[in-house]
Design a protein around this motif. Structure first.
Motif, PDB file in Angstrom:
ATOM      1  N   ILE A  52      32.608  48.882  35.505  1.00 16.01           N
ATOM      2  CA  ILE A  52      32.603  49.165  34.066  1.00 16.01           C
ATOM      3  C   ILE A  52      33.978  49.626  33.609  1.00 16.01           C
ATOM      4  CG2 ILE A  52      31.685  50.744  32.305  1.00 16.01           C
ATOM      5  CD1 ILE A  52      28.980  50.506  33.736  1.00 16.01           C
ATOM      6  N   LYS A  53      34.629  50.453  34.434  1.00 13.64           N
ATOM      7  CA  LYS A  53      35.977  50.912  34.080  1.00 13.64           C
ATOM      8  C   LYS A  53      36.950  49.740  34.005  1.00 13.64           C
ATOM      9  CE  LYS A  53      35.734  55.657  35.683  1.00 13.64           C
ATOM     10  NZ  LYS A  53      36.266  56.666  36.602  1.00 13.64           N
ATOM     11  N   VAL A  54      36.817  48.791  34.916  1.00 11.47           N
ATOM     12  CA  VAL A  54      37.673  47.602  34.894  1.00 11.47           C
ATOM     13  C   VAL A  54      37.436  46.805  33.617  1.00 11.47           C
ATOM     14  CG1 VAL A  54      38.080  45.363  36.017  1.00 11.47           C
ATOM     15  CG2 VAL A  54      37.911  47.421  37.407  1.00 11.47           C
ATOM     16  N   ALA A  59      38.915  45.181  28.019  1.00  7.75           N
ATOM     17  CA  ALA A  59      38.577  45.143  26.594  1.00  7.75           C
ATOM     18  C   ALA A  59      39.645  45.866  25.774  1.00  7.75           C
ATOM     19  CB  ALA A  59      37.210  45.780  26.363  1.00  7.75           C
ATOM     20  N   LYS A  60      40.091  46.998  26.262  1.00  6.63           N
ATOM     21  CA  LYS A  60      41.123  47.752  25.552  1.00  6.63           C
ATOM     22  C   LYS A  60      42.414  46.943  25.459  1.00  6.63           C
ATOM     23  CE  LYS A  60      43.668  52.075  25.625  1.00  6.63           C
ATOM     24  NZ  LYS A  60      44.004  53.276  26.377  1.00  6.63           N
ATOM     25  N   GLN A  61      42.784  46.282  26.550  1.00 11.46           N
ATOM     26  CA  GLN A  61      43.996  45.455  26.543  1.00 11.46           C
ATOM     27  C   GLN A  61      43.876  44.331  25.512  1.00 11.46           C
ATOM     28  OE1 GLN A  61      44.145  44.161  30.618  1.00 11.46           O
ATOM     29  NE2 GLN A  61      45.392  45.897  31.272  1.00 11.46           N
ATOM     30  N   ARG A  62      42.710  43.698  25.456  1.00 14.27           N
ATOM     31  CA  ARG A  62      42.513  42.599  24.509  1.00 14.27           C
ATOM     32  C   ARG A  62      42.590  43.092  23.070  1.00 14.27           C
ATOM     33  NH1 ARG A  62      42.826  41.061  28.931  1.00 14.27           N
ATOM     34  NH2 ARG A  62      42.210  39.093  29.822  1.00 14.27           N
ATOM     35  N   LYS A  63      41.983  44.255  22.795  1.00 18.12           N
ATOM     36  CA  LYS A  63      42.029  44.813  21.445  1.00 18.12           C
ATOM     37  C   LYS A  63      43.464  45.120  21.030  1.00 18.12           C
ATOM     38  CE  LYS A  63      37.475  46.964  21.560  1.00 18.12           C
ATOM     39  NZ  LYS A  63      36.756  48.233  21.716  1.00 18.12           N
ATOM     40  N   GLU A  64      44.202  45.767  21.928  1.00 13.77           N
ATOM     41  CA  GLU A  64      45.583  46.130  21.605  1.00 13.77           C
ATOM     42  C   GLU A  64      46.453  44.892  21.420  1.00 13.77           C
ATOM     43  OE1 GLU A  64      46.664  48.776  24.784  1.00 13.77           O
ATOM     44  OE2 GLU A  64      45.573  50.466  23.892  1.00 13.77           O
ATOM     45  N   GLU A  84      38.319  36.182  24.155  1.00 13.94           N
ATOM     46  CA  GLU A  84      38.167  36.773  25.479  1.00 13.94           C
ATOM     47  C   GLU A  84      37.481  38.133  25.389  1.00 13.94           C
ATOM     48  OE1 GLU A  84      41.752  36.822  27.794  1.00 13.94           O
ATOM     49  OE2 GLU A  84      42.071  34.674  27.532  1.00 13.94           O
ATOM     50  N   LEU A  85      37.803  38.902  24.354  1.00 16.56           N
ATOM     51  CA  LEU A  85      37.191  40.211  24.157  1.00 16.56           C
ATOM     52  C   LEU A  85      35.677  40.072  23.985  1.00 16.56           C
ATOM     53  CD1 LEU A  85      37.364  43.273  23.626  1.00 16.56           C
ATOM     54  CD2 LEU A  85      37.835  42.725  21.236  1.00 16.56           C
ATOM     55  N   ALA A 135      31.258  54.747  25.130  1.00 23.86           N
ATOM     56  CA  ALA A 135      32.193  54.844  24.008  1.00 23.86           C
ATOM     57  C   ALA A 135      33.615  54.872  24.573  1.00 23.86           C
ATOM     58  CB  ALA A 135      31.920  56.103  23.198  1.00 23.86           C
ATOM     59  N   ASP A 136      34.557  54.341  23.816  1.00 22.35           N
ATOM     60  CA  ASP A 136      35.929  54.358  24.300  1.00 22.35           C
ATOM     61  C   ASP A 136      36.588  55.700  23.971  1.00 22.35           C
ATOM     62  OD1 ASP A 136      36.296  54.037  21.582  1.00 22.35           O
ATOM     63  OD2 ASP A 136      37.837  52.503  21.768  1.00 22.35           O
ATOM     64  N   GLY A 137      37.583  56.041  24.752  1.00 19.73           N
ATOM     65  CA  GLY A 137      38.249  57.326  24.635  1.00 19.73           C
ATOM     66  C   GLY A 137      38.885  57.574  23.285  1.00 19.73           C
ATOM     67  N   LYS A 138      39.404  56.534  22.678  1.00 23.59           N
ATOM     68  CA  LYS A 138      40.064  56.678  21.377  1.00 23.59           C
ATOM     69  C   LYS A 138      39.068  57.137  20.310  1.00 23.59           C
ATOM     70  CE  LYS A 138      43.004  54.078  18.174  1.00 23.59           C
ATOM     71  NZ  LYS A 138      43.601  52.782  17.872  1.00 23.59           N
TER      72      LYS A 138
END
Length: 149
Positions: A52-54, A59-64, A84-85, A135-138
């Motif tokens: 899940i962490k991977v 997902a975070k990389q794709r969003k950014e 891809e996201l 939930a994401d950290g941000k």
């Protein structure tokens, strides 16, 4: 069935269906899982939490990346990242909405006894542990800041 096995099965299905968009996303997931398994710091087998962490990292990389491409008016590259996201998010646990996160954060703040921004570290630690994968950290950080300011 582990995530890796499911991804391999879905890759075969996408190849047969000639679904290049889905195939590209699935191959990205598979590469990231293989990389995580071969890292020197990873001693034991990659468990579900590690998978899940991977996926969250991908997902975070794709969003950014998508945000950067959109800001630079590169709609072609933005579209690839978003496609891809969407594939990656299919394999992530369902994310909580902001109101549900706010409820959890309120209870954590009450339990920890936080009163100011100085206590943000305590609250974030407990929130990240309780909301891991949901939930994401941000988003968690934004909600905690809104309550502590």
């Amino acid at each position: 069935m582990s995530l890796e096995q499911k991804i391999n099965q879905d890759i075969k299905t996408a190849m047969i269906a000639k679904d290049n968009v889905r195939l590209r996303g699935l191959r990205a997931i598979k590469a990231a899982i293989l990389l995580a398994k071969t890292e020197k710091t990873q001693v034991e087998e990659l468990n579900e939490e590690g998978e899940i962490k991977v996926l969250q990292k991908l997902a975070k990389q794709r969003k950014e990346s998508g945000d950067i491409y959109r800001n630079q008016n590169r709609d072609d590259l933005y579209q690839i990242e978003i496609e891809e996201l969407q594939v990656i998010e299919e394999y992530l646990p369902k994310q909580l909405d902001k109101s549900a996160i706010e409820e959890v954060v309120k209870s954590i703040i009450a339990a920890v006894g936080a009163t100011s921004v100085k206590d943000m570290g305590k609250v974030m630690g407990a929130a990240n542990q309780q909301l891991a994968g949901k939930a994401d950290g941000k988003t968690i950080s934004e909600v905690v800041k809104s309550f502590l300011i």
